[in-house]
Design an enzyme around this catalytic site. Sequence first.
Site, PDB file in Angstrom:
ATOM      1  N   GLU A 280       0.845  -1.187   0.000  1.00  0.00           N
ATOM      2  CA  GLU A 280       0.000   0.000   0.000  1.00  0.00           C
ATOM      3  C   GLU A 280       0.886   1.245   0.000  1.00  0.00           C
ATOM      4  O   GLU A 280       1.210   1.774  -1.025  1.00  0.00           O
ATOM      5  CB  GLU A 280      -0.965  -0.022   1.183  1.00  0.00           C
ATOM      6  CG  GLU A 280      -1.929   1.136   1.156  1.00  0.00           C
ATOM      7  CD  GLU A 280      -3.341   0.763   1.563  1.00  0.00           C
ATOM      8  OE1 GLU A 280      -3.558  -0.314   2.095  1.00  0.00           O
ATOM      9  OE2 GLU A 280      -4.238   1.590   1.344  1.00  0.00           O
TER      10      GLU A 280
ATOM     11  N   GLU B  94      -3.007   0.760  13.178  1.00  0.00           N
ATOM     12  CA  GLU B  94      -4.070   1.192  12.272  1.00  0.00           C
ATOM     13  C   GLU B  94      -5.444   1.039  12.913  1.00  0.00           C
ATOM     14  O   GLU B  94      -6.323   1.861  12.730  1.00  0.00           O
ATOM     15  CB  GLU B  94      -4.009   0.331  11.002  1.00  0.00           C
ATOM     16  CG  GLU B  94      -5.134   0.561  10.019  1.00  0.00           C
ATOM     17  CD  GLU B  94      -4.930  -0.221   8.725  1.00  0.00           C
ATOM     18  OE1 GLU B  94      -4.284  -1.282   8.773  1.00  0.00           O
ATOM     19  OE2 GLU B  94      -5.407   0.240   7.682  1.00  0.00           O
TER      20      GLU B  94
HETATM   21  C1  BGC Z   1      -5.469   2.911   4.160  1.00  0.00           C
HETATM   22  C2  BGC Z   1      -5.910   4.117   4.902  1.00  0.00           C
HETATM   23  C3  BGC Z   1      -6.837   4.916   4.088  1.00  0.00           C
HETATM   24  C4  BGC Z   1      -7.985   4.031   3.793  1.00  0.00           C
HETATM   25  C5  BGC Z   1      -9.064   4.695   3.041  1.00  0.00           C
HETATM   26  C6  BGC Z   1      -6.638   2.094   3.795  1.00  0.00           C
HETATM   27  O1  BGC Z   1      -6.291   1.005   3.039  1.00  0.00           O
HETATM   28  O2  BGC Z   1      -4.524   2.198   4.869  1.00  0.00           O
HETATM   29  O3  BGC Z   1      -5.274   4.528   5.960  1.00  0.00           O
HETATM   30  O4  BGC Z   1      -7.168   6.143   4.554  1.00  0.00           O
HETATM   31  O5  BGC Z   1      -7.591   2.854   3.139  1.00  0.00           O
HETATM   32  O6  BGC Z   1     -10.227   4.156   3.433  1.00  0.00           O
END
Ligand code: BGC
Length: 897
Positions: A474, A749
Amino acid sequence: MTTVTVGHLRCEYLEQPLGIDVSRPRLSWRLFGDQRGVRQTAYRIVAAPSADDVAAEQNLLWDSGRVESDQSIHVVYDGGRLRSRQRVFWRVQVWDAHGNVAISPIAWWEMGLLRRSDWSASWIGAPLVGGRWTTIPAPFLRRSFTLDAPVLQARLYITALGLYECTINGQRVGQDLFTPGWTDYRRRVQYQVYDVTDALHEGENVIGVILGDGWYCGHVAWAGRQNYGDRPKLLAQLMITHSDGSTQTVVSNRSWRYAFGPILESDMLHGESYDARLEFPGWNMPGFDDAAWQPVDLFAAPDIAMVATRGPTVQRHEELRPINPPTAFPSHQVTRWVFDMGQNMVGWVRLRVQGPAGTTVTIRYAEALNPDGTIYTANLRSARATDHYTLRGDGEEVWEPRFTFHGFRYVELSGYPGAPDIDAVTGIVVHSATPPTGEFSCSDPLINQLQHNIVWGQKGNFLDVPTDCPQRDERLGWTGDAQVFIRTAAFNMNVAPFFTKWTQDLEDAQSPEGAYPPVAPLAGISGLPDGGPAWADAGIICPWTIYLCYGDTRLLETHYPSMQRFIAYLERSSRDFIRCYEDYPGFRGFGDWLALDGSGRTDGGTAKDLIGTAFFAYSARLLSRIAAILGHQRDATRYRRLFERVRQAFITRYVTAAGRVAGETQTGYVLALHFDLLPPALRSAAADALARDIRARGTRLATGFVGTPYLPHVLTDAGCLDLAYALLLQRTWPSWLYPVTQGATTIWERWDGWTHDKGFQDPGMNSFNHYAYGAIGEWIYSTIAGIDTDPEQPGYRHLILRPQPGGGLTAARAALETMYGRAVSAWRIDDHRFIWEIVVPPNTTATAYVPALEGTPVQESGRPAEESEGVTFVHRDEESAVYRLTSGTYTFEVVQR
Ligand code: BGC
């Protein structure tokens, strides 16, 4: 006798920047002086082509004359037009309020290549090998050239589509990693400038460059390879001035040669594979025979902007030693050795190994361990995060990868010849060079660890762009995440240049309709032009925050037209001022991402149209303020009216007469209160409802990315300071401290990334290094320690010092390196006395709220406060005695009842 000195000269935030392309750079300086009340009353800047000219005040490019002003930051250069490669020397003279005069040392800045025609180099690279989905070896490029006269001065202008590492005569040029940095390469690429005078000599010289795929053609997120192009390309121009005045330019062109060597693959997500048997010793030194190398391919120049580096580059910052000798996991085929670095970090390890030629050591990286002590990699998704090193076999070998990075705490070696000791790996920590500016500590070790985790989350995720996470497939510049964390980031480190660069990425990614994206730079992955509420709004919130923290009006000016397009887009795409209304055909946003009230959904329980409308109001209001700051009064009025209308629509649609906010979610209340979307009479009822919900959950929050950052502020402003502290100090899940009690060293997260009952959360989305919830940092600095800026005098020109002790803390201390110098607020409660040390930087003032109940005497440095020099009593409110302070150091003391 008062004395004042002046120094710390900066140009565009930087110390003597080499190669900028701002046509009217801004100059800043600091005053120094220990006594109270240091204040600049006038300045004069002189700028000239040489230091001698500045000293003699001759041949001036600019003489500002004496300007009666206290401005000491962002003074715009207003002299002669600046040319490509020109170096400008300057100094400043200041006058203070006591008639002192001080003159600074001389500093300089140097311009880059301002015009396209300044580049005579060609884009070069190696032919394409492998297909679109396979990784390819890294090409090594070299060119030998002869200099017939001694070198007086030499500059290297260099960039790549992909990544480059450059050497001259075997010496690495500069400290920067992952250059030229990530931008949307379909629109712009940055170049770097280096002073390479000392690297060159008369006779044969060699410039050698290794190219990596990087963001340009390596894997980015889940989008696969080659999002921008199919192979890396180099552009380099070495411009030499000899001592006899003659010049010589060596450029990338057809005369360079390439070969593929030891780097078999190199990918940011997957890792690097290196076969040391394929090295060509001396390849980047004079005397090397490159007859076996091939002539490079030439490429047409892409039609994109070539810009000087705006932000700080990524650099190596520290090295970590494993905290224990490795644990062995033998199996019949191979033994795996697991090292614990003791810190979830970003970078890689330096490997130390000795063994037979051809042995391959495999290095895998992970953030967590399985219950059996092996590494847990499920949450990396498709990122292989694996390096391979194949030995030469000639004694001790030391190796580091070049063009990849990993997010990890644990390292696993397999294939290692013999048993590695603790020093077989060393962690190399890399991040954008954003100098630390903030410090915070207090009497609660868990909060100190939380602060540590916030800072490490920032380090790991400020890697050229603000990323969501550093480990899985990501690592994108998610706009929402950046927006929620930016204020905290600006406490911890100087992030002004970092966001100057990234807000340009954001504007580059704006859709033709005016929407800001979910990620910037656009990586060709999302197809989503509109990031939706709280994500897209980063386009306004981020420049605004940099303005608040650094007094940077230029950033507002630069992006003003883009921000206007965004608001116009919201006006068009909303219905009756409701944004993302229920049957809105476009993307309705990520909601209150990862909130716990969404019955298992990742987008939380707060209605998307409510969030959308709240952020519409907030963005319109911010733009109204921005317009006023930039002197666009009519716009300011128009956006103010727009705010009022959206606010009214919000009230009509979502607020009951009893002050209930539709859906009754914590985030719904938080947004309504924080963005001032409620009739004043209903605010306290709404705050009560919020507090009730928190208490009903056992003093626990349920908010996600959107509501969490504002939650403690809302509670504090509503008079529920105790509840804000109780949430902060909550140790059971969900809370900020729960991960801390589980040994976290970065911010997770998800509130429940790992829990005792359930173990790991869904591996599909479970990063242990995501800074978003670290946004509590801004409350820690501004409320516990009590350092904030007056928004009317931004950049801490006027500080608001207002610690609000609570939660049983007996001491807290914060320091912040502002544009003007260091501010400090440090309090302790000692035997029923509240003792508060303050430092107000020179050329600034402060309003200090001393927590003192009515009738309690306040002392400053042993005298009644109002008699103290530099202290002016303003008023008393229920909780504090309020003073205005000039610059200087103060110690207030109050007896607490
Ligand atoms: C990310 C985020 C991001 C989100 C959006 C995720 O996969 O890690 O932090 O803001 O997607 O919904």
